[in-house]
Design a protein around this motif. Structure first.
Motif, PDB file in Angstrom:
ATOM      1  N   ILE A 147       0.822  -1.209   0.000  1.00  0.00           N
ATOM      2  CA  ILE A 147       0.000   0.000   0.000  1.00  0.00           C
ATOM      3  C   ILE A 147       0.859   1.264   0.000  1.00  0.00           C
ATOM      4  CG2 ILE A 147      -1.830   1.269   1.190  1.00  0.00           C
ATOM      5  CD1 ILE A 147      -2.706  -1.408  -0.001  1.00  0.00           C
ATOM      6  N   TYR A 148       1.859   1.296   0.903  1.00  0.00           N
ATOM      7  CA  TYR A 148       2.684   2.503   0.995  1.00  0.00           C
ATOM      8  C   TYR A 148       3.772   2.558  -0.063  1.00  0.00           C
ATOM      9  CZ  TYR A 148       6.190   5.789   2.683  1.00  0.00           C
ATOM     10  OH  TYR A 148       7.108   6.797   2.756  1.00  0.00           O
ATOM     11  N   THR A 149       4.697   1.580  -0.047  1.00  0.00           N
ATOM     12  CA  THR A 149       5.889   1.667  -0.891  1.00  0.00           C
ATOM     13  C   THR A 149       5.556   1.547  -2.376  1.00  0.00           C
ATOM     14  OG1 THR A 149       7.205   0.697   0.899  1.00  0.00           O
ATOM     15  CG2 THR A 149       8.186   0.726  -1.303  1.00  0.00           C
ATOM     16  N   ILE A 150       4.752   0.564  -2.748  1.00  0.00           N
ATOM     17  CA  ILE A 150       4.489   0.308  -4.170  1.00  0.00           C
ATOM     18  C   ILE A 150       3.409   1.227  -4.733  1.00  0.00           C
ATOM     19  CG2 ILE A 150       3.668  -1.408  -5.834  1.00  0.00           C
ATOM     20  CD1 ILE A 150       4.983  -3.566  -4.157  1.00  0.00           C
ATOM     21  N   ILE A 151       2.306   1.412  -3.998  1.00  0.00           N
ATOM     22  CA  ILE A 151       1.159   2.124  -4.569  1.00  0.00           C
ATOM     23  C   ILE A 151       1.184   3.622  -4.287  1.00  0.00           C
ATOM     24  CG2 ILE A 151      -1.362   2.317  -4.533  1.00  0.00           C
ATOM     25  CD1 ILE A 151      -1.502  -0.671  -3.993  1.00  0.00           C
ATOM     26  N   LEU A 152       1.394   4.023  -3.040  1.00  0.00           N
ATOM     27  CA  LEU A 152       1.167   5.416  -2.662  1.00  0.00           C
ATOM     28  C   LEU A 152       2.393   6.326  -2.713  1.00  0.00           C
ATOM     29  CD1 LEU A 152      -1.187   4.904   0.424  1.00  0.00           C
ATOM     30  CD2 LEU A 152      -1.840   5.613  -1.881  1.00  0.00           C
ATOM     31  N   LYS A 153       3.542   5.834  -2.313  1.00  0.00           N
ATOM     32  CA  LYS A 153       4.685   6.698  -2.029  1.00  0.00           C
ATOM     33  C   LYS A 153       5.055   7.619  -3.180  1.00  0.00           C
ATOM     34  CE  LYS A 153       9.393   6.693  -0.207  1.00  0.00           C
ATOM     35  NZ  LYS A 153      10.477   5.883   0.382  1.00  0.00           N
ATOM     36  N   ARG A 154       5.052   7.111  -4.396  1.00  0.00           N
ATOM     37  CA  ARG A 154       5.509   7.918  -5.531  1.00  0.00           C
ATOM     38  C   ARG A 154       4.354   8.565  -6.300  1.00  0.00           C
ATOM     39  NH1 ARG A 154      10.820   4.667  -7.808  1.00  0.00           N
ATOM     40  NH2 ARG A 154      11.112   3.315  -5.983  1.00  0.00           N
ATOM     41  N   ARG A 155       3.124   8.443  -5.759  1.00  0.00           N
ATOM     42  CA  ARG A 155       1.972   8.911  -6.512  1.00  0.00           C
ATOM     43  C   ARG A 155       1.201  10.053  -5.860  1.00  0.00           C
ATOM     44  NH1 ARG A 155       2.072   3.341  -7.651  1.00  0.00           N
ATOM     45  NH2 ARG A 155       1.863   2.851  -9.884  1.00  0.00           N
ATOM     46  N   THR A 156       1.240  10.177  -4.548  1.00  0.00           N
ATOM     47  CA  THR A 156       0.388  11.159  -3.879  1.00  0.00           C
ATOM     48  C   THR A 156       1.065  11.765  -2.658  1.00  0.00           C
ATOM     49  OG1 THR A 156      -1.676  11.441  -2.641  1.00  0.00           O
ATOM     50  CG2 THR A 156      -0.714   9.234  -2.644  1.00  0.00           C
ATOM     51  N   ALA A 157       0.733  13.022  -2.395  1.00  0.00           N
ATOM     52  CA  ALA A 157       1.268  13.702  -1.214  1.00  0.00           C
ATOM     53  C   ALA A 157       0.626  13.186   0.069  1.00  0.00           C
ATOM     54  CB  ALA A 157       1.033  15.209  -1.336  1.00  0.00           C
ATOM     55  N   GLN A 158      -0.439  12.410  -0.069  1.00  0.00           N
ATOM     56  CA  GLN A 158      -1.080  11.795   1.088  1.00  0.00           C
ATOM     57  C   GLN A 158      -0.459  10.437   1.415  1.00  0.00           C
ATOM     58  OE1 GLN A 158      -3.658  13.304   3.032  1.00  0.00           O
ATOM     59  NE2 GLN A 158      -2.806  15.006   1.858  1.00  0.00           N
ATOM     60  N   ASN A 159       0.676  10.134   0.797  1.00  0.00           N
ATOM     61  CA  ASN A 159       1.310   8.821   0.960  1.00  0.00           C
ATOM     62  C   ASN A 159       1.543   8.461   2.429  1.00  0.00           C
ATOM     63  OD1 ASN A 159       3.386  10.685   1.383  1.00  0.00           O
ATOM     64  ND2 ASN A 159       4.411  10.211  -0.551  1.00  0.00           N
ATOM     65  N   ILE A 160       2.087   9.381   3.187  1.00  0.00           N
ATOM     66  CA  ILE A 160       2.456   9.068   4.566  1.00  0.00           C
ATOM     67  C   ILE A 160       1.237   8.993   5.474  1.00  0.00           C
ATOM     68  CG2 ILE A 160       2.796  11.403   5.496  1.00  0.00           C
ATOM     69  CD1 ILE A 160       5.108   8.322   5.927  1.00  0.00           C
TER      70      ILE A 160
END
Length: 319
Positions: A147-160
């Motif tokens: 969820i975090y490393t593969i999907i969210l981290k490089r795509r959205t500022a809401q990653n963290i």
């Protein structure tokens, strides 16, 4: 007359010395893959939650199994993260010395290590605690890696915000290890850490904004101005403190926890508002941002120490 033969500089001893140094260096590299400072922070919440769930000290075997299993799960997630992010780690000064960047560990070695550590974590939690704790450990690894490393981290500022939920699982694992269920106090503690993560991490991303921009990672602190980030820090800090106090009516907290939650919360709110005021005056500095980052760690540590002490001092405020 006797002859003395020195063996200190023989090729065999020199080879053994190099071999020993090489093994130590390799072990240190594998250890670094697990992100030990993150593990340390996660374990701060585990034991106090177990004590609070038990309303006393759980069996030592259960404590050890939960701590070791939890540490292995977090270490596995961290190693997977290092493997998946090795391309951007080399672009950032903050991560340029990680083992996969320096070549001390190969990608294949890191991947095998990640799988083995994760498998060991699940086995330890399954047999040392219970299957529910093991499933939650697996969910924590999945959340951080996928969820975090593969999907969210490089795509959205809401990653963290959403990806940071992986760091909340230790309290669920701890509670489940003791009670074999997940109850409202565990959910409240989960939400405290969930709301704590943005005001903890965003000041750090302000400090290393250039790194994240160079790696094209959209951390809020790197892509938004200090004024925007400071507003978010204050809002999340207020929500976190309010959530921490829910443990009084819904979790049976006593005076030790309550007083600490109020006082430590007030102090962290002061620091958050100080960051906000300086940001609005455009008088922000890396030192001020990092003060909030380090302050958030102190806040969480104090809160969970109080959580551990609370069952031994007095009774619940609201019975």
């Amino acid at each position: 007359m006797t002859a003395t033969v020195s063996t200190t500089d023989t090729p065999l001893n020199a080879s053994r010395t190099r071999g020993g140094a090489g093994f130590a260096r390799k072990a240190k590299a594998y250890f670094a893959l697990t992100k030990p400072r993150v593990i340390e922070l996660l374990l701060v919440s585990t034991l106090p939650t177990m004590i609070y769930a038990e309303r006393g000290f759980p069996p030592i075997g259960l404590i050890l199994a939960t701590l070791v299993g939890g540490a292995f799960a977090a270490g596995s997630a961290g190693a997977f993260n290092c493997y998946l992010d090795r391309d951007i780690d080399k672009l950032m000064h903050r991560t340029e010395n990680r083992p996969l960047v320096t070549g001390e560990v190969t990608p294949r070695e890191a991947l095998v290590f990640s799988w083995l550590l994760g498998a060991a974590a699940i086995v330890i939690l399954w047999f040392g605690a219970n299957p529910l704790a093991a499933w939650l450990g697996l969910a924590a690894i999945f959340f951080y890696v996928v969820i975090y490393t593969i999907i969210l981290k490089r795509r959205t500022a809401q990653n963290i915000v959403w990806g940071g939920a992986a760091g909340c699982f230790p309290v669920l694992i701890a509670w489940a290890a003791v009670t074999n269920t997940v109850e409202w106090p565990a959910v409240i503690l989960f939400m405290v850490i969930f709301l704590w993560t943005p005001p903890h991490y965003w000041p750090l991303s302000m400090r290393y904004g250039e790194d994240y921009r160079n790696a094209n990672v959209p951390m809020l602190g790197a892509i938004a101005g200090a004024k925007v980030v400071s507003v978010q820090v204050v809002l999340y800090a207020w929500a976190m403190v309010a959530c921490s106090l829910l443990l009084v009516p819904a979790g049976g907290a006593g005076w030790v926890y309550t007083a600490t939650a109020v006082l430590a919360g007030a102090w962290f709110l002061y620091e958050s508002h100080s960051l906000y005021n300086r940001a609005q005056r455009e008088d922000i500095s890396d030192k001020r941002a990092m003060k909030v980052f380090h302050g958030s760690i102190s806040y969480l540590t104090l809160l969970f120490i109080a959580l551990a002490v609370d069952p031994f001092v007095g009774s619940a405020i609201i019975g």
